[in-house]
Write a protein that holds these residues in place. Structure first.
Motif, PDB file in Angstrom:
ATOM      1  N   PHE A 109     -17.493 -82.766  -0.382  1.00  0.00           N
ATOM      2  CA  PHE A 109     -16.305 -82.246  -0.832  1.00  0.00           C
ATOM      3  C   PHE A 109     -14.940 -82.005  -1.272  1.00  0.00           C
ATOM      4  O   PHE A 109     -13.793 -81.974  -1.792  1.00  0.00           O
ATOM      5  N   GLY A 110     -15.548 -83.563  -2.721  1.00  0.00           N
ATOM      6  CA  GLY A 110     -15.062 -83.276  -3.571  1.00  0.00           C
ATOM      7  C   GLY A 110     -14.309 -84.834  -2.953  1.00  0.00           C
ATOM      8  O   GLY A 110     -13.884 -85.257  -2.013  1.00  0.00           O
ATOM      9  N   PRO A 111     -13.378 -85.792  -4.422  1.00  0.00           N
ATOM     10  CA  PRO A 111     -12.472 -86.812  -4.164  1.00  0.00           C
ATOM     11  C   PRO A 111     -11.977 -86.648  -3.140  1.00  0.00           C
ATOM     12  O   PRO A 111     -11.668 -87.297  -2.843  1.00  0.00           O
ATOM     13  N   LYS A 112     -10.570 -85.684  -2.755  1.00  0.00           N
ATOM     14  CA  LYS A 112      -9.136 -85.793  -2.121  1.00  0.00           C
ATOM     15  C   LYS A 112      -9.826 -85.924  -0.566  1.00  0.00           C
ATOM     16  O   LYS A 112      -9.316 -86.776  -0.401  1.00  0.00           O
ATOM     17  N   ILE A 113     -10.530 -85.184  -0.208  1.00  0.00           N
ATOM     18  CA  ILE A 113     -10.672 -85.594   0.762  1.00  0.00           C
ATOM     19  C   ILE A 113     -11.743 -86.796   1.202  1.00  0.00           C
ATOM     20  O   ILE A 113     -11.421 -87.300   1.976  1.00  0.00           O
ATOM     21  N   GLY A 114     -12.706 -87.502   0.549  1.00  0.00           N
ATOM     22  CA  GLY A 114     -13.272 -88.257   0.034  1.00  0.00           C
ATOM     23  C   GLY A 114     -12.359 -89.406   0.357  1.00  0.00           C
ATOM     24  O   GLY A 114     -12.144 -90.849   0.988  1.00  0.00           O
ATOM     25  N   TRP A 115     -11.128 -89.349  -0.284  1.00  0.00           N
ATOM     26  CA  TRP A 115     -10.652 -90.230  -0.288  1.00  0.00           C
ATOM     27  C   TRP A 115      -9.525 -90.725   0.678  1.00  0.00           C
ATOM     28  O   TRP A 115      -9.762 -91.582   0.974  1.00  0.00           O
ATOM     29  N   MET A 116      -8.945 -89.641   1.318  1.00  0.00           N
ATOM     30  CA  MET A 116      -8.756 -89.557   2.395  1.00  0.00           C
ATOM     31  C   MET A 116      -9.196 -90.430   3.763  1.00  0.00           C
ATOM     32  O   MET A 116      -9.273 -90.871   4.783  1.00  0.00           O
ATOM     33  N   CYS A 117     -10.873 -89.897   3.404  1.00  0.00           N
ATOM     34  CA  CYS A 117     -11.652 -90.388   4.673  1.00  0.00           C
ATOM     35  C   CYS A 117     -11.580 -91.874   4.653  1.00  0.00           C
ATOM     36  O   CYS A 117     -11.773 -92.298   5.402  1.00  0.00           O
ATOM     37  N   GLY A 118     -11.189 -92.268   3.706  1.00  0.00           N
ATOM     38  CA  GLY A 118     -11.965 -93.539   3.085  1.00  0.00           C
ATOM     39  C   GLY A 118     -10.594 -94.789   3.757  1.00  0.00           C
ATOM     40  O   GLY A 118     -10.059 -95.585   4.165  1.00  0.00           O
ATOM     41  N   TRP A 119      -9.280 -94.007   2.935  1.00  0.00           N
ATOM     42  CA  TRP A 119      -7.949 -94.412   3.762  1.00  0.00           C
ATOM     43  C   TRP A 119      -8.207 -94.374   5.341  1.00  0.00           C
ATOM     44  O   TRP A 119      -7.520 -95.490   6.317  1.00  0.00           O
ATOM     45  N   GLY A 120      -8.705 -93.393   5.783  1.00  0.00           N
ATOM     46  CA  GLY A 120      -8.613 -93.572   7.427  1.00  0.00           C
ATOM     47  C   GLY A 120      -9.149 -94.438   8.067  1.00  0.00           C
ATOM     48  O   GLY A 120      -9.244 -95.416   8.592  1.00  0.00           O
ATOM     49  N   LEU A 121     -10.824 -94.684   7.249  1.00  0.00           N
ATOM     50  CA  LEU A 121     -11.275 -95.617   7.882  1.00  0.00           C
ATOM     51  C   LEU A 121     -10.544 -97.184   7.783  1.00  0.00           C
ATOM     52  O   LEU A 121     -10.488 -98.480   8.296  1.00  0.00           O
ATOM     53  N   LEU A 122     -10.006 -97.091   6.162  1.00  0.00           N
ATOM     54  CA  LEU A 122      -8.858 -98.453   5.826  1.00  0.00           C
ATOM     55  C   LEU A 122      -7.946 -98.552   6.746  1.00  0.00           C
ATOM     56  O   LEU A 122      -8.254-100.123   6.944  1.00  0.00           O
ATOM     57  N   ILE A 123      -7.486 -98.227   6.826  1.00  0.00           N
ATOM     58  CA  ILE A 123      -5.857 -98.109   7.678  1.00  0.00           C
ATOM     59  C   ILE A 123      -6.417 -98.630   9.342  1.00  0.00           C
ATOM     60  O   ILE A 123      -5.827 -99.909   9.516  1.00  0.00           O
ATOM     61  N   ALA A 124      -7.788 -98.210   9.828  1.00  0.00           N
ATOM     62  CA  ALA A 124      -7.490 -98.161  10.818  1.00  0.00           C
ATOM     63  C   ALA A 124      -8.140 -99.749  11.449  1.00  0.00           C
ATOM     64  O   ALA A 124      -8.134-100.217  11.960  1.00  0.00           O
ATOM     65  N   THR A 125      -9.369 -99.965  10.489  1.00  0.00           N
ATOM     66  CA  THR A 125     -10.185-101.872  10.134  1.00  0.00           C
ATOM     67  C   THR A 125      -8.146-102.343  10.111  1.00  0.00           C
ATOM     68  O   THR A 125      -8.625-103.710  10.788  1.00  0.00           O
ATOM     69  N   ILE A 126      -7.866-101.821   9.355  1.00  0.00           N
ATOM     70  CA  ILE A 126      -6.579-103.286   9.469  1.00  0.00           C
ATOM     71  C   ILE A 126      -5.649-103.271  10.726  1.00  0.00           C
ATOM     72  O   ILE A 126      -5.663-104.462  10.775  1.00  0.00           O
ATOM     73  N   VAL A 127      -5.358-102.469  11.345  1.00  0.00           N
ATOM     74  CA  VAL A 127      -5.427-102.129  12.764  1.00  0.00           C
ATOM     75  C   VAL A 127      -5.261-102.846  13.787  1.00  0.00           C
ATOM     76  O   VAL A 127      -5.528-104.073  14.544  1.00  0.00           O
ATOM     77  N   VAL A 128      -7.144-102.803  13.513  1.00  0.00           N
ATOM     78  CA  VAL A 128      -8.470-103.594  14.672  1.00  0.00           C
ATOM     79  C   VAL A 128      -7.785-105.064  14.081  1.00  0.00           C
ATOM     80  O   VAL A 128      -8.169-105.710  15.416  1.00  0.00           O
ATOM     81  N   LEU A 129      -7.966-105.149  12.465  1.00  0.00           N
ATOM     82  CA  LEU A 129      -8.179-107.315  12.509  1.00  0.00           C
ATOM     83  C   LEU A 129      -6.902-107.302  13.798  1.00  0.00           C
ATOM     84  O   LEU A 129      -7.361-108.808  13.890  1.00  0.00           O
ATOM     85  N   SER A 130      -5.692-106.950  13.093  1.00  0.00           N
ATOM     86  CA  SER A 130      -4.473-107.213  13.385  1.00  0.00           C
ATOM     87  C   SER A 130      -4.190-107.451  15.194  1.00  0.00           C
ATOM     88  O   SER A 130      -4.121-108.336  15.786  1.00  0.00           O
ATOM     89  N   ASN A 131      -5.093-106.740  15.584  1.00  0.00           N
ATOM     90  CA  ASN A 131      -5.314-106.391  17.221  1.00  0.00           C
ATOM     91  C   ASN A 131      -6.329-107.828  17.782  1.00  0.00           C
ATOM     92  O   ASN A 131      -6.095-108.871  18.605  1.00  0.00           O
ATOM     93  N   LEU A 132      -7.503-107.843  16.892  1.00  0.00           N
ATOM     94  CA  LEU A 132      -8.594-108.539  17.736  1.00  0.00           C
ATOM     95  C   LEU A 132      -8.038-110.257  17.308  1.00  0.00           C
ATOM     96  O   LEU A 132      -8.106-110.837  18.000  1.00  0.00           O
TER      97      LEU A 132
END
Length: 521
Positions: A109-132
């Motif tokens: 899909f190109g850089p912008k959608i790809g960047w936001m997809c990567g951001w979704g993974l990153l921020i979800a993981t940070i939230v999960v890490l803190s909870n764990l």
């Protein structure tokens, strides 16, 4: 004529995409290759999901939403995950890159959608890490209290300073293990995953064996597996949202594709093996505890609101006895600690990939020369997790709880983009065969649509201040504000990076491409 299956070498072209080593295609990051096999990858996938922790925290809330249909909802939540797994497998075969969702969605899909997809993974993981980390701390002090027989020791978890300090220690240990390499991670996980799966199997067998000996117990019925028995669509979607959360993390298998033996195929197979183990464990335990405890709202009933957030703490003693019951506390602790450690894998490797392709600051692209790990990214992820948890804990327990509730929004966000990326990336291959149509088009597409529907319904429900802790901001539910706010924060950071790294956002670094089949004699 057979389709090329070997992993490409630098400069080769497979499926219309340049192989690692070419500046216009996926790049070699310098990670340690051939470090993880099929079983090692599956173990890391199971560990990241944290089945014992997920079960103790979601059995009660799921019963509260759907009653006796809890096993059916667990099965229903497995379906979109399974469908999305086909997308991950096919994309990984074409592009075995540790950036996974980020890299693949950029290609589609190109850089912008790809960047936001990567951001979704990153921020979800940070939230999960803190909870764990917080869960690991709570069960550490609970286990210590059980072993010592001291209520004052167990009560230390209620001391905010002690709780935060212990949580930061857990985060530091997990960061250090991940920093030292995937091989160290793998062997720690074999022990921790083996322990938790063994203990919950014993727990389930003992629960079924005692199911007719306690008040409130009920006989098994096949109707429990019927999702159409749920009384309302709203209840079904609420239960499904919880169910999707408990499967999140299996894709960690794919994040280590560049470090796996047979990087194009082994990670995908590991993911499917991990998911089979997870869904079997969930169904076994869900049926067993429902038979033993029933769904009543008093005592040990799964519908009791006073105990629903930690079912195993209530049922460990009655089912396993005081001696073996401690093992269940240890298993939950092991589950949270193991997942804390492996969850660093996808966040660090996604940051590494984003940096390698100039979508993130260049410092994150550094790989440790000895351990062959994304050392800088791992340390920063650990520091960000510790800071996030400490600040959220000090600001408000409600904010911390609502942040966790917002997690489902981010999970559906990047999983659905990845599923649709598969359909679009392989669009020219879909008419080549029925198999291509199904595994590269129909199945991932349906999975993406299901997750998009859950995303939309969750977004709508989050607007209500009653969702989550019951807090509100300017009349909007705080879960909505946090979930949407974290995604919008990604938009702001992306715009900053666009000014700093214009080449990536012009599509000059990681090019948007459509594959074509490459065949060889």
């Amino acid at each position: 004529m057979t389709q090329v299956e070997a992993r490409p070498q630098a400069g080769d072209t497979v499926r219309g995409v340049t192989a690692p080593g070419d500046s216009q295609g996926v790049r070699d990051k310098g990670l340690g290759g051939n470090s993880v096999g099929l079983m090692g990858g599956a173990v890391i996938g199971v560990s990241t999901v944290a089945p014992v922790y997920c079960l103790t925290s979601t059995l009660g809330p799921t019963v509260g939403e759907v009653g006796l249909q809890m096993p059916a909802v667990f099965l229903a939540g497995f379906i979109p995950m399974l469908l999305v797994a086909f997308a991950y497998r096919e994309l990984n075969r074409a592009l075995p890159d540790c950036g996974t969702s980020f890299t693949w969605s950029v290609k589609a899909f190109g850089p912008k959608i790809g960047w936001m997809c990567g951001w979704g993974l990153l921020i979800a993981t940070i939230v999960v890490l803190s909870n764990l980390a917080g869960v690991a701390t709570s069960f550490f002090w609970l286990t210590a209290g059980e072993i010592t027989g001291s209520e004052s020791v167990a009560a230390l978890d209620g001391n905010k300073a002690v709780h935060i300090a212990t949580t930061l220690v857990f985060i530091a240990i997990a960061t250090a293990i991940s920093y030292r390499g995937i091989t160290a991670t793998k062997w720690v996980q074999y022990a921790l995953v083996g322990l938790q799966l063994t203990v919950i199997a014993i727990f389930a067998v003992m629960a079924i064996g005692k199911a007719d000996q306690v008040a409130g117990s009920i006989d098994f019925s096949l109707a429990w597996l019927n999702p159409f028995g749920i009384e309302s669509f709203s209840a079904f979607t609420a239960g499904l949202s919880l169910s999707i959360f408990i499967y999140w993390g299996w894709d960690a298998c794919l994040s280590i594709n560049e470090e796996s033996t047979g990087s194009a195929r082994t990670p995908g197979r590991s993911a499917f093996l991990a998911m089979v183990v997870i869904v079997a464990s969930y169904l076994m335990v869900a049926i067993a505890v429902q038979m033993y405890a029933g769904i009543g709202e008093t005592g040990t009933g799964l519908g009791n609101p006073d105990t629903s957030d930690n079912v195993f703490a209530v049922l460990a003693g009655p089912i396993m006895g005081s001696g073996l019951g401690i093992l269940l506390f240890v298993a939950v602790l092991a589950s949270a600690a193991a997942s804390l450690q492996t969850t660093f894998i996808p966040v660090a490797r996604t940051a590494l990939a984003m940096s390698s392709y100039e979508a993130f600051p260049p410092a994150f692209a550094k790989v440790h020369p000895k351990f062959k790990t994304p050392g800088r990214a791992t340390v920063v992820a650990g520091a960000a997790t510790g800071l996030f948890y400490a600040v959220m804990s000090l600001v408000s327990e409600n904010v911390l709880v609502d942040t966790i509730y917002a997690l489902g929004l981010m999970i559906c966000f990047y999983y659905s983009i990845t599923a649709f990326a598969c359909v679009w990336f392989f669009r020219k291959e879909l008419t080549g065969s029925f198999s291509n149509l199904m595994v590269k088009g129909v199945l991932p597409g349906v999975g993406g649509l299901m997750l998009t529907a859950v995303f939309g319904k969750t977004l709508y429900d989050m607007w209500d201040p009653a969702y989550g802790s019951g807090s509100s901001v300017l009349g909007m539910g705080s879960v909505f504000v946090i979930g949407v706010g974290l995604l919008l924060l990604g938009v702001v950071i992306m715009l900053v990076m666009q000014r700093r790294s214009p080449a990536f956002f012009r599509g000059e670094v990681l090019t948007k491409e459509t594959p074509s089949l490459v065949v060889a004699d």
